[in-house]
Write a protein that holds these residues in place. Structure first.
Motif, PDB file in Angstrom:
ATOM      1  N   PHE A  52       0.876  -1.162   0.000  1.00 56.51           N
ATOM      2  CA  PHE A  52       0.000   0.000   0.000  1.00 56.51           C
ATOM      3  C   PHE A  52       0.919   1.218   0.000  1.00 56.51           C
ATOM      4  O   PHE A  52       1.585   1.494   0.986  1.00 56.51           O
ATOM      5  N   THR A  53       0.945   1.924  -1.133  1.00 57.57           N
ATOM      6  CA  THR A  53       1.977   2.937  -1.318  1.00 57.57           C
ATOM      7  C   THR A  53       1.830   4.117  -0.367  1.00 57.57           C
ATOM      8  O   THR A  53       2.813   4.734   0.008  1.00 57.57           O
ATOM      9  N   GLY A  54       0.616   4.413   0.053  1.00 59.71           N
ATOM     10  CA  GLY A  54       0.433   5.542   0.946  1.00 59.71           C
ATOM     11  C   GLY A  54       0.957   5.286   2.341  1.00 59.71           C
ATOM     12  O   GLY A  54       1.630   6.133   2.936  1.00 59.71           O
ATOM     13  N   SER A  55       0.666   4.117   2.865  1.00 57.30           N
ATOM     14  CA  SER A  55       1.062   3.780   4.234  1.00 57.30           C
ATOM     15  C   SER A  55       2.337   2.964   4.294  1.00 57.30           C
ATOM     16  O   SER A  55       2.845   2.695   5.390  1.00 57.30           O
ATOM     17  N   HIS A  56       2.855   2.554   3.130  1.00 56.37           N
ATOM     18  CA  HIS A  56       4.043   1.691   3.085  1.00 56.37           C
ATOM     19  C   HIS A  56       3.816   0.410   3.872  1.00 56.37           C
ATOM     20  O   HIS A  56       4.729  -0.113   4.508  1.00 56.37           O
ATOM     21  N   THR A  57       2.600  -0.094   3.846  1.00 59.66           N
ATOM     22  CA  THR A  57       2.274  -1.358   4.507  1.00 59.66           C
ATOM     23  C   THR A  57       2.347  -2.479   3.484  1.00 59.66           C
ATOM     24  O   THR A  57       1.794  -2.362   2.396  1.00 59.66           O
ATOM     25  N   ASN A  58       3.010  -3.550   3.856  1.00 61.88           N
ATOM     26  CA  ASN A  58       3.178  -4.687   2.951  1.00 61.88           C
ATOM     27  C   ASN A  58       2.467  -5.921   3.475  1.00 61.88           C
ATOM     28  O   ASN A  58       2.388  -6.143   4.687  1.00 61.88           O
ATOM     29  N   TYR A  59       1.991  -6.730   2.537  1.00 58.90           N
ATOM     30  CA  TYR A  59       1.329  -7.984   2.876  1.00 58.90           C
ATOM     31  C   TYR A  59       1.892  -9.091   1.999  1.00 58.90           C
ATOM     32  O   TYR A  59       2.261  -8.849   0.851  1.00 58.90           O
ATOM     33  N   TYR A  60       1.925 -10.301   2.561  1.00 55.65           N
ATOM     34  CA  TYR A  60       2.467 -11.456   1.842  1.00 55.65           C
ATOM     35  C   TYR A  60       1.555 -12.669   2.054  1.00 55.65           C
ATOM     36  O   TYR A  60       0.928 -12.828   3.101  1.00 55.65           O
ATOM     37  N   ARG A  61       1.554 -13.556   1.051  1.00 61.80           N
ATOM     38  CA  ARG A  61       0.873 -14.829   1.278  1.00 61.80           C
ATOM     39  C   ARG A  61       1.737 -15.623   2.254  1.00 61.80           C
ATOM     40  O   ARG A  61       2.972 -15.475   2.288  1.00 61.80           O
ATOM     41  N   ASP A  62       1.110 -16.484   3.026  1.00 57.77           N
ATOM     42  CA  ASP A  62       1.813 -17.182   4.097  1.00 57.77           C
ATOM     43  C   ASP A  62       3.018 -17.974   3.594  1.00 57.77           C
ATOM     44  O   ASP A  62       4.064 -18.021   4.252  1.00 57.77           O
ATOM     45  N   SER A  63       2.892 -18.595   2.439  1.00 56.43           N
ATOM     46  CA  SER A  63       3.950 -19.495   1.971  1.00 56.43           C
ATOM     47  C   SER A  63       5.222 -18.773   1.554  1.00 56.43           C
ATOM     48  O   SER A  63       6.261 -19.416   1.368  1.00 56.43           O
ATOM     49  N   VAL A  64       5.174 -17.441   1.410  1.00 63.35           N
ATOM     50  CA  VAL A  64       6.376 -16.713   1.002  1.00 63.35           C
ATOM     51  C   VAL A  64       6.900 -15.801   2.117  1.00 63.35           C
ATOM     52  O   VAL A  64       7.956 -15.179   1.956  1.00 63.35           O
ATOM     53  N   LYS A  65       6.186 -15.699   3.203  1.00 63.99           N
ATOM     54  CA  LYS A  65       6.636 -14.851   4.309  1.00 63.99           C
ATOM     55  C   LYS A  65       8.018 -15.278   4.792  1.00 63.99           C
ATOM     56  O   LYS A  65       8.288 -16.456   4.978  1.00 63.99           O
ATOM     57  N   GLY A  66       8.880 -14.300   4.979  1.00 63.89           N
ATOM     58  CA  GLY A  66      10.237 -14.588   5.417  1.00 63.89           C
ATOM     59  C   GLY A  66      11.194 -14.924   4.288  1.00 63.89           C
ATOM     60  O   GLY A  66      12.408 -14.971   4.494  1.00 63.89           O
ATOM     61  N   ARG A  67      10.653 -15.152   3.087  1.00 62.85           N
ATOM     62  CA  ARG A  67      11.501 -15.474   1.934  1.00 62.85           C
ATOM     63  C   ARG A  67      11.435 -14.387   0.855  1.00 62.85           C
ATOM     64  O   ARG A  67      12.439 -14.134   0.194  1.00 62.85           O
ATOM     65  N   PHE A  68      10.270 -13.788   0.671  1.00 65.92           N
ATOM     66  CA  PHE A  68      10.071 -12.773  -0.363  1.00 65.92           C
ATOM     67  C   PHE A  68       9.928 -11.404   0.292  1.00 65.92           C
ATOM     68  O   PHE A  68       9.354 -11.283   1.378  1.00 65.92           O
ATOM     69  N   THR A  69      10.408 -10.372  -0.410  1.00 70.29           N
ATOM     70  CA  THR A  69      10.278  -9.006   0.068  1.00 70.29           C
ATOM     71  C   THR A  69       9.880  -8.097  -1.081  1.00 70.29           C
ATOM     72  O   THR A  69      10.545  -8.093  -2.130  1.00 70.29           O
ATOM     73  N   ILE A  70       8.804  -7.330  -0.904  1.00 69.26           N
ATOM     74  CA  ILE A  70       8.392  -6.346  -1.887  1.00 69.26           C
ATOM     75  C   ILE A  70       8.926  -4.987  -1.462  1.00 69.26           C
ATOM     76  O   ILE A  70       8.929  -4.652  -0.273  1.00 69.26           O
ATOM     77  N   SER A  71       9.433  -4.235  -2.432  1.00 66.38           N
ATOM     78  CA  SER A  71       9.981  -2.915  -2.139  1.00 66.38           C
ATOM     79  C   SER A  71       9.816  -2.033  -3.373  1.00 66.38           C
ATOM     80  O   SER A  71       9.419  -2.521  -4.435  1.00 66.38           O
ATOM     81  N   SER A  72      10.120  -0.762  -3.207  1.00 65.24           N
ATOM     82  CA  SER A  72       9.988   0.151  -4.341  1.00 65.24           C
ATOM     83  C   SER A  72      11.122   1.158  -4.364  1.00 65.24           C
ATOM     84  O   SER A  72      11.732   1.453  -3.326  1.00 65.24           O
ATOM     85  N   ASP A  73      11.401   1.645  -5.558  1.00 69.09           N
ATOM     86  CA  ASP A  73      12.323   2.756  -5.752  1.00 69.09           C
ATOM     87  C   ASP A  73      11.519   3.827  -6.468  1.00 69.09           C
ATOM     88  O   ASP A  73      11.318   3.753  -7.688  1.00 69.09           O
ATOM     89  N   ASN A  74      11.021   4.798  -5.710  1.00 68.98           N
ATOM     90  CA  ASN A  74      10.126   5.799  -6.294  1.00 68.98           C
ATOM     91  C   ASN A  74      10.820   6.644  -7.362  1.00 68.98           C
ATOM     92  O   ASN A  74      10.184   7.075  -8.323  1.00 68.98           O
ATOM     93  N   ALA A  75      12.095   6.856  -7.211  1.00 66.99           N
ATOM     94  CA  ALA A  75      12.832   7.647  -8.197  1.00 66.99           C
ATOM     95  C   ALA A  75      12.860   6.955  -9.559  1.00 66.99           C
ATOM     96  O   ALA A  75      12.949   7.606 -10.600  1.00 66.99           O
ATOM     97  N   LYS A  76      12.786   5.634  -9.540  1.00 68.21           N
ATOM     98  CA  LYS A  76      12.803   4.852 -10.782  1.00 68.21           C
ATOM     99  C   LYS A  76      11.414   4.341 -11.168  1.00 68.21           C
ATOM    100  O   LYS A  76      11.279   3.619 -12.155  1.00 68.21           O
TER     101      LYS A  76
END
Length: 116
Positions: A52-76
């Motif tokens: 959620f770009t406004g609050s910078h809150t991230n959510y993951y499906r259970d099977s990927v928690k701890g292994r996958f990370t979502i992030s952003s580079d707003n400049a790009k």
């Protein structure tokens, strides 16, 4: 209209890592939600992670928690999905998703194959 282009897929052995990128035509913080979904052969598309770009809150499906990370580079105007400790069951086409003002936008997808 938001246009999304994924890159970074490929083949990797179990336990390996990949980083997917999603370049957006709009400024990231103007898009309400950015996320990743995946679809394996013979299966329905499923949610993987979202930001959620406004609050910078991230959510993951259970099977990927701890292994996958979502992030952003707003400049790009780019969203990433860092995938570590990959498993064969992570094999799928991965799609970038953007949600803005109630509309859904999708990229063309990028293949991720995890196999020994």
């Amino acid at each position: 209209q938001v246009q999304l282009v994924e890159s970074g897929g490929g083949s990797v052995q179990p336990g390996g890592s990949l980083r997917l990128s999603c370049a957006a035509s709009e400024i990231i913080f103007s898009v309400d939600i950015m996320g990743w979904y995946r679809q394996a052969p013979g299966k329905e598309r499923e949610f993987v992670a979202q930001m959620f770009t406004g609050s910078h809150t991230n959510y993951y499906r259970d099977s990927v928690k701890g292994r996958f990370t979502i992030s952003s580079d707003n400049a790009k105007n780019t969203v990433y999905l860092q995938m570590n400790s990959l498993k064969p069951e992570d094999t799928a086409v991965y799609y970038c998703n953007g949600q803005q003002d109630g509309a859904n936008y999708w990229g063309q997808g990028t293949q991720v194959t995890v196999s020994s």
